[in-house]
Structure formats: structure tokens, C-alpha cells
Design an enzyme around this catalytic site. Sequence first.
Site, PDB file in Angstrom:
ATOM      1  N   CYS A  85      10.673  -4.466   1.656  1.00  0.00           N
ATOM      2  CA  CYS A  85       9.666  -4.515   2.728  1.00  0.00           C
ATOM      3  C   CYS A  85       8.241  -4.487   2.155  1.00  0.00           C
ATOM      4  O   CYS A  85       7.817  -5.476   1.562  1.00  0.00           O
ATOM      5  CB  CYS A  85       9.938  -3.418   3.743  1.00  0.00           C
ATOM      6  N   HIS A 184      15.620  -2.838   4.791  1.00  0.00           N
ATOM      7  CA  HIS A 184      15.708  -1.518   4.139  1.00  0.00           C
ATOM      8  C   HIS A 184      17.147  -1.091   3.894  1.00  0.00           C
ATOM      9  O   HIS A 184      17.672  -0.268   4.643  1.00  0.00           O
ATOM     10  CB  HIS A 184      15.049  -0.465   5.036  1.00  0.00           C
ATOM     11  N   GLU A 186      18.180   0.966   1.878  1.00  0.00           N
ATOM     12  CA  GLU A 186      18.218   2.385   1.493  1.00  0.00           C
ATOM     13  C   GLU A 186      18.466   3.319   2.674  1.00  0.00           C
ATOM     14  O   GLU A 186      18.767   4.487   2.472  1.00  0.00           O
ATOM     15  CB  GLU A 186      16.919   2.777   0.761  1.00  0.00           C
TER      16      GLU A 186
HETATM   17  N1  GLN Z   1       4.215  -3.814   7.587  1.00  0.00           N
HETATM   18  C1  GLN Z   1       4.241  -3.103   6.348  1.00  0.00           C
HETATM   19  C2  GLN Z   1       3.254  -3.670   5.340  1.00  0.00           C
HETATM   20  O1  GLN Z   1       2.567  -4.573   5.601  1.00  0.00           O
HETATM   21  C3  GLN Z   1       5.627  -3.085   5.734  1.00  0.00           C
HETATM   22  C4  GLN Z   1       6.549  -2.257   6.571  1.00  0.00           C
HETATM   23  C5  GLN Z   1       7.640  -1.565   5.815  1.00  0.00           C
HETATM   24  O2  GLN Z   1       7.616  -1.468   4.590  1.00  0.00           O
HETATM   25  N2  GLN Z   1       8.581  -1.029   6.541  1.00  0.00           N
HETATM   26  O3  GLN Z   1       3.181  -3.182   4.258  1.00  0.00           O
END
Ligand code: GLN
Length: 205
Positions: A85, A184, A186
Amino acid sequence: MPGVTAQPTIGVLAVQGDVREHVRALEAAGAAAVTVRRPAELEAVDGLVIPGGESTTMDKLVRLFDLHAPLKARLEAGLPAYGSCAGMIMLADRILDGHRDQQTLGGLDITVRRNAFGRQVDSFEEDLHIRELGPQPVRAVFIRAPWVEQVGEAVDVLARVETGPAAGRIVAVRQGPLLATSFHPEVTGDHRFHQLFVEIVKEGA
Ligand code: GLN
């Protein structure tokens, strides 16, 4: 790089984000997991996980902690890394909808779009079929996730969204020792992505 034994040491970048969940998942996947907040800690790892969180904050803190240049240098030298992410955003060479001044570490020849799924679908889950992880689908949890809008020739696409308006969007990639997911793993208790990463780290030895 330190010698990699049967049990590699994998760091989790611990300036911000869901560090603890990755430490647990890495341990379950057979690695020795440590947190990385300083350059000296970075030097001691065979691979690095960059967790989910907020990439704009992570970027600022990485620079504040004098980790930006050492991280870039180790990535350029071939350090295996897995970004989830916000971590995927940190590993991307190009970013769309980033904050003004937002920098990434780069390494992955991809263009990511931040918060790509839109505010109305902040979070969602979906089963994804990922050949590299076997026939059992992966439960993918997306939280204000990016997607990959463009990939270079050296990048393998591991997963795409399978249903709904975003169907076909790329959400998992690998380029040599670099792995990244929009979602995610994890938080699901399914450690196959972390196991794949541990294998990548061992191969890199
Ligand atoms: N929207 C977040 C960002 O721009 C990422 C979100 C996340 O890691 N769950 O970093």
C-alpha cells in the site's frame, strides 16, 4: 550484505504505519524480523518491508530520520524489498495524485496512483487469484489503496482486481527482488506473500 543463512533478517521500516503486523507475518514466514528506524539498522538487514500507512508522512519522516539516501542506495544496490500500500507508493518510480513535493524512493518501474479507488470506496475486500501463490485465492484488503497505472517491461503483473468498476486494475507486481501490493496481506493471517518475499530474500543471498 551480511551472509544470509537459512533464516534471513528482514527489516520493517518503522517510521510510520502498520509495522507490528508485518513483523508478525515475517516471523510466521520464517524470517528474523527487526524494525528499522536508523541507517545502522538498515545496514544489518537482508531485505526490507515498507508497510502500509500514509506515504506522504512516511516520505517526510524518512527524510527527517536521514534514511532517504541510505534507503535509495541500498535499493539501487539490489536490496530485496516488499512494499504494501503506502509501501508500494514508496517503491514506485512515478506517482500520480501525490502531494506537492512528495518523493518516493523508487526502484519499481511503475506509475502508481494514490487513493485510486476513490473516497466513496475507502476500503473493500476481494478474493484474488495469484498464480505464483497457488490455487487458493488470496483475501485482499484494500484501505485507501493505490493502483498501478502503468508498468515497465521488466515488471511482472501478479494480480489485478477481478470484479467491480476497477476490474483489470493492477494491484500486485514484482520486478526482480522488488515486490509490491496495493493491499494488506499482513492483516489477514495468510502469510503466502510474506513467504514469497522471504524466498526472494534467500534467493538474493
Ligand atoms: N492512501 C495512503 C497513501 O497515500 C496509503 C494507504 C495505506 O497504506 N493503507 O499513502
